[in-house]
Write an enzyme that holds these catalytic residues in place. Structure first.
Site, PDB file in Angstrom:
ATOM      1  CG  HIS A  91     -62.139  50.901  73.798  1.00 48.05           C
ATOM      2  ND1 HIS A  91     -63.156  50.004  73.557  1.00 48.05           N
ATOM      3  CD2 HIS A  91     -61.084  50.458  73.075  1.00 48.05           C
ATOM      4  CE1 HIS A  91     -62.737  49.056  72.735  1.00 48.05           C
ATOM      5  NE2 HIS A  91     -61.477  49.303  72.419  1.00 48.05           N
ATOM      6  CG  HIS A 142     -53.209  44.497  64.743  1.00 49.05           C
ATOM      7  ND1 HIS A 142     -53.222  43.135  64.607  1.00 49.05           N
ATOM      8  CD2 HIS A 142     -54.503  44.852  64.993  1.00 49.05           C
ATOM      9  CE1 HIS A 142     -54.463  42.698  64.759  1.00 49.05           C
ATOM     10  NE2 HIS A 142     -55.256  43.710  64.982  1.00 49.05           N
ATOM     11  CG  LEU A 184     -56.512  41.999  72.575  1.00 48.56           C
ATOM     12  CD1 LEU A 184     -57.927  41.440  72.612  1.00 48.56           C
ATOM     13  CD2 LEU A 184     -55.515  40.997  73.153  1.00 48.56           C
ATOM     14  CG  HIS A 203     -55.804  48.500  61.567  1.00 53.62           C
ATOM     15  ND1 HIS A 203     -55.633  47.133  61.607  1.00 53.62           N
ATOM     16  CD2 HIS A 203     -56.703  48.769  62.539  1.00 53.62           C
ATOM     17  CE1 HIS A 203     -56.385  46.610  62.548  1.00 53.62           C
ATOM     18  NE2 HIS A 203     -57.047  47.593  63.142  1.00 53.62           N
ATOM     19  CB  ALA A 242     -58.402  45.029  73.700  1.00 52.10           C
ATOM     20  CE  LYS A 293     -58.879  43.009  60.707  1.00 55.66           C
ATOM     21  NZ  LYS A 293     -58.879  44.139  61.611  1.00 55.66           N
ATOM     22  CG  ASP A 332     -55.414  48.463  66.081  1.00 58.56           C
ATOM     23  OD1 ASP A 332     -56.619  48.587  65.810  1.00 58.56           O
ATOM     24  OD2 ASP A 332     -54.964  47.615  66.876  1.00 58.56           O
ATOM     25  CG  HIS A 347     -57.275  40.329  65.036  1.00 64.50           C
ATOM     26  ND1 HIS A 347     -57.238  41.491  65.767  1.00 64.50           N
ATOM     27  CD2 HIS A 347     -56.842  39.350  65.874  1.00 64.50           C
ATOM     28  CE1 HIS A 347     -56.803  41.227  66.997  1.00 64.50           C
ATOM     29  NE2 HIS A 347     -56.559  39.925  67.084  1.00 64.50           N
ATOM     30  CG  ASN A 396     -64.024  46.492  65.148  1.00 61.36           C
ATOM     31  OD1 ASN A 396     -63.878  47.557  64.549  1.00 61.36           O
ATOM     32  ND2 ASN A 396     -63.346  46.202  66.253  1.00 61.36           N
ATOM     33  CG  HIS A 421     -60.673  50.277  65.277  1.00 56.70           C
ATOM     34  ND1 HIS A 421     -61.447  49.178  64.979  1.00 56.70           N
ATOM     35  CD2 HIS A 421     -59.395  49.815  65.348  1.00 56.70           C
ATOM     36  CE1 HIS A 421     -60.680  48.106  64.889  1.00 56.70           C
ATOM     37  NE2 HIS A 421     -59.422  48.464  65.109  1.00 56.70           N
ATOM     38  CG  LEU A 422     -62.723  56.643  61.888  1.00 56.25           C
ATOM     39  CD1 LEU A 422     -63.146  57.290  60.564  1.00 56.25           C
ATOM     40  CD2 LEU A 422     -61.982  57.649  62.755  1.00 56.25           C
ATOM     41  NE  ARG A 423     -64.027  51.963  68.776  1.00 61.60           N
ATOM     42  CZ  ARG A 423     -63.315  50.848  68.753  1.00 61.60           C
ATOM     43  NH1 ARG A 423     -63.543  49.910  67.839  1.00 61.60           N
ATOM     44  NH2 ARG A 423     -62.368  50.635  69.649  1.00 61.60           N
TER      45      ARG A 423
HETATM   46  N1  LIG Z   1     -56.639  46.500  68.708  1.00 61.72           N
HETATM   47  C1  LIG Z   1     -57.461  46.474  69.741  1.00 61.72           C
HETATM   48  O1  LIG Z   1     -57.031  46.194  70.856  1.00 61.72           O
HETATM   49  N2  LIG Z   1     -58.782  46.767  69.623  1.00 61.72           N
HETATM   50  C2  LIG Z   1     -59.513  47.005  68.402  1.00 61.72           C
HETATM   51  C3  LIG Z   1     -59.786  45.756  67.631  1.00 61.72           C
HETATM   52  C4  LIG Z   1     -58.609  45.190  66.890  1.00 61.72           C
HETATM   53  O2  LIG Z   1     -58.007  45.877  66.059  1.00 61.72           O
HETATM   54  O3  LIG Z   1     -58.258  44.029  67.117  1.00 61.72           O
HETATM   55  C5  LIG Z   1     -60.828  47.698  68.771  1.00 61.72           C
HETATM   56  O4  LIG Z   1     -61.735  47.714  67.932  1.00 61.72           O
HETATM   57  O5  LIG Z   1     -60.950  48.251  69.874  1.00 61.72           O
HETATM   58 ZN   LIG Z   2     -57.838  47.319  64.946  1.00 68.46          ZN
HETATM   59 ZN   LIG Z   3     -57.287  43.464  65.339  1.00 63.64          ZN
END
Ligand SMILES: NC(=O)N[C@@H](CC(=O)O)C(=O)O
Ligand SMILES: [Zn+2]
Ligand SMILES: [Zn+2]
Length: 341
Positions: A245, A169, A213, A13, A257, A94, A241, A131, A40, A15-17
């Site tokens: 940011h 998560h 989150l 899990h 978050a 997802k 996860d 999620h 996302n 996030h690489l944006r």
């Molecule tokens: N976990 C988080 O708090 N943020 C994640 C989104 C997610 O995994 O719910 C994000 O994309 O910033």
């Molecule tokens: Zn996530």
């Molecule tokens: Zn999530």
């Protein structure tokens, strides 16, 4: 034990944006071979063609083995999902309840509207990652995961018994119990939920870099997660996860978050597993259970963690004019990754 060699890990899990942020953070996951890449983005990755294009951008940014996902919406075309999976473009889909987390506005509000796609996925063997939080504003934020299990996940599991599910998560003892009661279901656990609880987020002031989150819960839940992660139980595996940011968005009146843990996730985990006297089970959590759940081969190659003096990790990384601050557990970490020979 002052050194530990494990099979090369994966991150189930991540996030690489996109764009500059992608280029800044992709190299930070280099110790992982594969990673499930969350969809996302703004706008989200909703079609097979978009996932294929995003995959190319991720590889160009320096992460060689991304496992792509599609962001489920109420208008997702089942045929597109099945085709993208059959063509090897995506590994999973997802599901974000609409409004549950960062960039989830296009997620699912009415679960009836995604029945056809879930049925198609069940028949074609396409995994669903969730999620797991309800979003009703009248439900206390600390109860949203437990409520999701009762209201959404239990009926969904019953309606689609053969759908391969990963509850992402997990943060509560209830979620751990739910997963154990439903063999075949997988669950990812993050680094921050193993290392911290809500006291760490709120003691002595509000600490935005602990805010993610689902939100950190009380210590009893943290202990249940530690027990699950270190038990060797094949249903539980690492999903960092890691969610970058910009520092200004975290250190803000309305903090975004997400915790950024990709650079030092493995040393942090070694610390946790050592505290739990379970270093011999770290490899199962990081490198064995995830591939087994997804039916993928184990990685070739190994990685060695060394215990030495207190480590200094960078406070933040630069991201093309912005910065991203690393999650800091607030106490020394003595593990580091041995540099390749
Ligand atoms: N976990 C988080 O708090 N943020 C994640 C989104 C997610 O995994 O719910 C994000 O994309 O910033
Ligand atoms: Zn996530
Ligand atoms: Zn999530």
């Amino acid at each position: 034990m002052d050194s530990l060699t494990i099979r090369r890990p994966d991150d189930w899990h991540l996030h690489l944006r996109d764009r500059d942020m992608l280029r800044a953070v992709a190299p930070e996951s280099r110790h992982f071979n594969r990673a499930i890449i969350m969809p996302n983005l703004v706008p989200p990755v909703v079609t097979g063609a978009q996932a294929a294009a995003y995959r190319e951008r991720v590889i160009a940014a320096g992460f060689a083995n991304p496992l792509m996902t599609l962001y489920l919406t109420e208008t997702t075309d089942p045929a597109d999902v099945v085709r993208a999976h059959a063509d090897g473009i995506i590994t999973a889909v997802k599901l974000y309840p609409a409004g549950a987390t960062t960039n989830s506005a296009s997620g699912v509000s009415n679960f009836e509207n995604v029945r056809p796609v879930l049925t198609a996925m069940e028949e074609a063997g396409v995994p669903l990652c969730l999620h797991g939080e309800v979003t009703d504003s009248d439900i206390d934020i600390f109860d949203r995961e437990a409520m999701f299990l009762d209201r959404v996940l239990t009926p969904l599991r019953a309606a689609h018994p053969d759908l391969k599910l990963t509850l992402e998560h997990v943060t509560t003892a209830q979620a751990v119990d739910w997963v154990r009661a439903h063999p075949g279901t997988g669950a990812t656990i993050t680094v921050q939920h193993l290392m911290a609880n809500r006291n760490d987020m709120l003691a002595g002031g509000m600490r935005p870099h602990f805010y993610c989150l689902p939100i950190l819960k009380r210590g009893t839940h943290q202990r249940a997660l530690r027990q699950a992660a270190t038990s060797g139980d094949t249903q539980f595996f690492l999903g960092t996860d890691s969610a970058p940011h910009p520092t200004h968005a975290k250190e803000s009146a309305c903090c975004s978050a997400g915790c950024f843990t990709a650079p030092h996730a493995l040393p942090l985990l070694a610390h946790v597993f050592e505290e739990e006297e379970a270093l011999d089970r770290l490899e199962a959590f990081t490198s064995l259970n995830g591939p087994a759940h997804y039916g993928l081969p184990l990685n070739d190659g190994h990685l060695t963690l060394i215990k030495g003096g207190p480590q200094t990790f960078p406070h933040r990384i630069e991201a093309h004019g912005q910065s991203v601050t690393l999650f800091d557990p607030g106490h020394p970490i003595h593990w580091h990754i041995e540099a390749p020979a």
